[in-house]
Design a protein around this motif. Structure first.
Motif, PDB file in Angstrom:
ATOM      1  N   GLU A  64       0.832  -1.210   0.000  1.00 16.03           N
ATOM      2  CA  GLU A  64       0.000   0.000   0.000  1.00 16.03           C
ATOM      3  C   GLU A  64       0.868   1.262   0.000  1.00 16.03           C
ATOM      4  O   GLU A  64       0.625   2.188  -0.762  1.00 16.03           O
ATOM      5  CB  GLU A  64      -0.939  -0.011   1.212  1.00 16.03           C
ATOM      6  CG  GLU A  64      -1.865   1.181   1.279  1.00 16.03           C
ATOM      7  CD  GLU A  64      -2.853   1.264   0.125  1.00 16.03           C
ATOM      8  OE1 GLU A  64      -3.211   2.405  -0.251  1.00 16.03           O
ATOM      9  OE2 GLU A  64      -3.263   0.221  -0.396  1.00 16.03           O
ATOM     10  N   HIS A  65       1.879   1.295   0.854  1.00 13.90           N
ATOM     11  CA  HIS A  65       2.770   2.458   0.894  1.00 13.90           C
ATOM     12  C   HIS A  65       3.503   2.648  -0.433  1.00 13.90           C
ATOM     13  O   HIS A  65       3.725   3.773  -0.872  1.00 13.90           O
ATOM     14  CB  HIS A  65       3.780   2.334   2.033  1.00 13.90           C
ATOM     15  CG  HIS A  65       3.240   2.699   3.373  1.00 13.90           C
ATOM     16  ND1 HIS A  65       2.987   4.000   3.745  1.00 13.90           N
ATOM     17  CD2 HIS A  65       2.892   1.933   4.436  1.00 13.90           C
ATOM     18  CE1 HIS A  65       2.524   4.021   4.976  1.00 13.90           C
ATOM     19  NE2 HIS A  65       2.442   2.776   5.422  1.00 13.90           N
ATOM     20  N   SER A  66       3.870   1.547  -1.080  1.00 17.23           N
ATOM     21  CA  SER A  66       4.631   1.644  -2.328  1.00 17.23           C
ATOM     22  C   SER A  66       3.790   2.192  -3.481  1.00 17.23           C
ATOM     23  O   SER A  66       4.333   2.572  -4.515  1.00 17.23           O
ATOM     24  CB  SER A  66       5.236   0.291  -2.712  1.00 17.23           C
ATOM     25  OG  SER A  66       4.229  -0.614  -3.110  1.00 17.23           O
ATOM     26  N   ARG A  67       2.489   2.284  -3.292  1.00 22.14           N
ATOM     27  CA  ARG A  67       1.622   2.873  -4.319  1.00 22.14           C
ATOM     28  C   ARG A  67       1.859   4.378  -4.479  1.00 22.14           C
ATOM     29  O   ARG A  67       1.419   4.973  -5.445  1.00 22.14           O
ATOM     30  CB  ARG A  67       0.156   2.608  -4.005  1.00 22.14           C
ATOM     31  CG  ARG A  67      -0.225   1.152  -4.152  1.00 22.14           C
ATOM     32  CD  ARG A  67      -1.667   0.912  -3.715  1.00 22.14           C
ATOM     33  NE  ARG A  67      -1.975  -0.486  -3.822  1.00 22.14           N
ATOM     34  CZ  ARG A  67      -2.522  -1.049  -4.892  1.00 22.14           C
ATOM     35  NH1 ARG A  67      -2.827  -0.319  -5.944  1.00 22.14           N
ATOM     36  NH2 ARG A  67      -2.768  -2.343  -4.904  1.00 22.14           N
ATOM     37  N   HIS A  68       2.565   4.989  -3.517  1.00 23.93           N
ATOM     38  CA  HIS A  68       2.853   6.420  -3.589  1.00 23.93           C
ATOM     39  C   HIS A  68       3.971   6.750  -4.572  1.00 23.93           C
ATOM     40  O   HIS A  68       4.215   7.918  -4.852  1.00 23.93           O
ATOM     41  CB  HIS A  68       3.213   6.953  -2.198  1.00 23.93           C
ATOM     42  CG  HIS A  68       2.071   6.915  -1.244  1.00 23.93           C
ATOM     43  ND1 HIS A  68       1.806   5.829  -0.438  1.00 23.93           N
ATOM     44  CD2 HIS A  68       1.111   7.820  -0.988  1.00 23.93           C
ATOM     45  CE1 HIS A  68       0.729   6.070   0.279  1.00 23.93           C
ATOM     46  NE2 HIS A  68       0.281   7.273  -0.035  1.00 23.93           N
ATOM     47  N   ILE A  69       4.671   5.720  -5.036  1.00 22.33           N
ATOM     48  CA  ILE A  69       5.738   5.959  -6.006  1.00 22.33           C
ATOM     49  C   ILE A  69       5.384   5.274  -7.313  1.00 22.33           C
ATOM     50  O   ILE A  69       4.591   4.338  -7.344  1.00 22.33           O
ATOM     51  CB  ILE A  69       7.116   5.495  -5.475  1.00 22.33           C
ATOM     52  CG1 ILE A  69       7.098   4.010  -5.099  1.00 22.33           C
ATOM     53  CG2 ILE A  69       7.557   6.366  -4.312  1.00 22.33           C
ATOM     54  CD1 ILE A  69       8.448   3.479  -4.665  1.00 22.33           C
ATOM     55  N   ASN A  70       5.974   5.764  -8.366  1.00 22.01           N
ATOM     56  CA  ASN A  70       5.654   5.271  -9.695  1.00 22.01           C
ATOM     57  C   ASN A  70       6.562   4.093 -10.062  1.00 22.01           C
ATOM     58  O   ASN A  70       7.631   4.281 -10.640  1.00 22.01           O
ATOM     59  CB  ASN A  70       5.810   6.409 -10.712  1.00 22.01           C
ATOM     60  CG  ASN A  70       5.358   5.998 -12.090  1.00 22.01           C
ATOM     61  OD1 ASN A  70       4.572   5.069 -12.243  1.00 22.01           O
ATOM     62  ND2 ASN A  70       5.866   6.688 -13.094  1.00 22.01           N
ATOM     63  N   ILE A  71       6.134   2.882  -9.663  1.00 23.44           N
ATOM     64  CA  ILE A  71       6.845   1.676 -10.073  1.00 23.44           C
ATOM     65  C   ILE A  71       5.826   0.657 -10.561  1.00 23.44           C
ATOM     66  O   ILE A  71       4.662   0.688 -10.177  1.00 23.44           O
ATOM     67  CB  ILE A  71       7.725   1.073  -8.951  1.00 23.44           C
ATOM     68  CG1 ILE A  71       6.913   0.666  -7.722  1.00 23.44           C
ATOM     69  CG2 ILE A  71       8.850   2.027  -8.571  1.00 23.44           C
ATOM     70  CD1 ILE A  71       7.744  -0.064  -6.663  1.00 23.44           C
ATOM     71  N   ALA A  72       6.281  -0.246 -11.393  1.00 26.18           N
ATOM     72  CA  ALA A  72       5.418  -1.277 -11.971  1.00 26.18           C
ATOM     73  C   ALA A  72       4.879  -2.192 -10.867  1.00 26.18           C
ATOM     74  O   ALA A  72       5.546  -2.396  -9.847  1.00 26.18           O
ATOM     75  CB  ALA A  72       6.208  -2.097 -12.988  1.00 26.18           C
TER      76      ALA A  72
END
Length: 183
Positions: A64-72
């Motif tokens: 969920e936190h990683s959704r704040h950055i633009n990665i695949a």
């Protein structure tokens, strides 16, 4: 393809690759980023251990936190799973904060939070995910392709422990509109 934890997932240690592995029970196997020398003795004895409810909760928090950055999505899943491995199976590390600038505001980060660290020498910012929060220092995983430090190059999901006074909350920047640029 989005993966979802389930009760069929199994942790094990693969001595051939010297890594913690996760059998995703659908013909896919996840190989963690961390070599045996970075892992606890317990990690190297893993044999068919279930991916627990706590593991799943950690995975979802990291994802969920990683959704704040633009990665695949595939990289988001890899970052989240490596975060679970780092939290559960890595040996304690000493902080290596000297690479990064110090800030006067010290806030204890949240587990899974995306943070920025500013390099001492060039002032460039790098993105990390907090895998384990400590009172004074936190274990972070690189959340970008690579980062050149003075004496080494970090790759995606590599870990480093850093004093909390080096961490800045990540604020997603939005591209400027034509109107904003004209002002």
């Amino acid at each position: 393809m989005k993966i979802r934890p389930d009760d069929q997932w199994r942790w094990y240690f693969d001595s051939e690759h010297s890594r913690v592995m996760l059998d995703l029970a659908n013909g896919m196997v996840f190989r963690s980023r961390f070599p045996a020398k970075m892992l606890t003795d317990y990690a190297m004895t893993l044999e068919d251990i279930s991916f627990s409810v706590d593991d799943a909760a950690l995975y979802y928090a990291f994802e969920e936190h990683s959704r704040h950055i633009n990665i695949a999505p595939a990289l988001r899943a890899e970052l989240a799973l490596n975060g679970v491995v780092a939290f559960r199976f890595m040996k304690p590390q000493m902080p290596k904060s000297w690479y990064f600038s110090h800030f006067s505001v010290v806030e204890k980060p949240e587990q899974g939070e995306i943070v920025q660290l500013r390099l001492q020498d060039g002032g460039a910012d790098a993105l990390f995910m907090v895998a384990e929060v400590g009172d004074n220092a936190s274990l972070c995983l690189l959340a970008q392709q690579k980062l050149e430090l003075g004496d080494r190059v970090m790759s995606f999901c590599d870990s480093i422990k850093v004093m909390n006074d080096r961490l800045l909350p990540y604020i997603k920047s939005t591209p400027m509109s034509e109107y904003d640029r004209a002002i």
